[in-house]
Design a protein around this motif. Structure first.
Motif, mmCIF file in Angstrom:
data_model
loop_
_atom_site.group_PDB
_atom_site.id
_atom_site.type_symbol
_atom_site.label_atom_id
_atom_site.label_comp_id
_atom_site.label_asym_id
_atom_site.label_seq_id
_atom_site.Cartn_x
_atom_site.Cartn_y
_atom_site.Cartn_z
ATOM 1 N N ARG A 1 0.839 -1.209 0.000
ATOM 2 C CA ARG A 1 0.000 0.000 0.000
ATOM 3 C C ARG A 1 0.873 1.258 0.000
ATOM 4 O O ARG A 1 0.578 2.224 -0.709
ATOM 5 N N TRP B 1 -9.026 1.438 4.579
ATOM 6 C CA TRP B 1 -8.573 1.529 3.186
ATOM 7 C C TRP B 1 -9.724 1.219 2.226
ATOM 8 O O TRP B 1 -9.710 1.592 1.082
ATOM 9 N N LYS B 2 -10.704 0.485 2.746
ATOM 10 C CA LYS B 2 -11.858 0.060 1.961
ATOM 11 C C LYS B 2 -13.093 0.295 2.809
ATOM 12 O O LYS B 2 -13.107 -0.088 3.978
ATOM 13 N N GLN C 1 -8.546 -1.073 8.498
ATOM 14 C CA GLN C 1 -7.650 0.082 8.417
ATOM 15 C C GLN C 1 -8.293 1.284 7.729
ATOM 16 O O GLN C 1 -7.674 2.334 7.622
ATOM 17 N N ALA D 1 -8.028 -4.413 5.045
ATOM 18 C CA ALA D 1 -8.331 -3.152 4.364
ATOM 19 C C ALA D 1 -9.535 -2.459 4.987
ATOM 20 O O ALA D 1 -9.552 -1.238 5.150
ATOM 21 N N ASN E 1 0.882 4.107 -2.961
ATOM 22 C CA ASN E 1 0.593 5.514 -2.680
ATOM 23 C C ASN E 1 1.706 6.466 -3.117
ATOM 24 O O ASN E 1 1.513 7.676 -3.113
#
Length: 82
Positions: free
Chosen positions: A47, A79-80, A77, A74, A51
């Motif tokens: 990740r 992220w999704k 965290q 994900a 980024n």
């Protein structure tokens, strides 16, 4: 491209991670393979790499268990979306 390899904790399937890493290194070269102690570390690293530049993405392959673990991480965290 960087290949990140880590052993799976939630399943004991497929090739041992060290054997798989050796095979991948023979194909793509030693400098393209990064080894990690667990999948979460590999995902964090991937990740961060994604980024660093526009148009990069992380692709998780392997067992459905690994993909499920990646989705759970994900989501946890942020992220999704859940």
């Amino acid at each position: 491209m960087k290949v990140r390899l880590a052993p799976m904790v939630s399943a004991d399937l497929g090739l041992p991670d060290d054997v798989l890493a050796d095979v991948v290194e023979q194909v793509v070269g030693d400098d393209a393979v990064l080894r990690f102690d667990d999948a979460a570390e590999a995902l964090y690293s991937a990740r961060e790499w994604a980024n660093e530049a526009q148009g990069r993405a992380v692709l998780v392959t392997g067992s459905i268990t690994l993909v499920g673990d990646a989705i759970a991480l994900a989501t946890a965290q942020g992220w999704k979306p859940a």
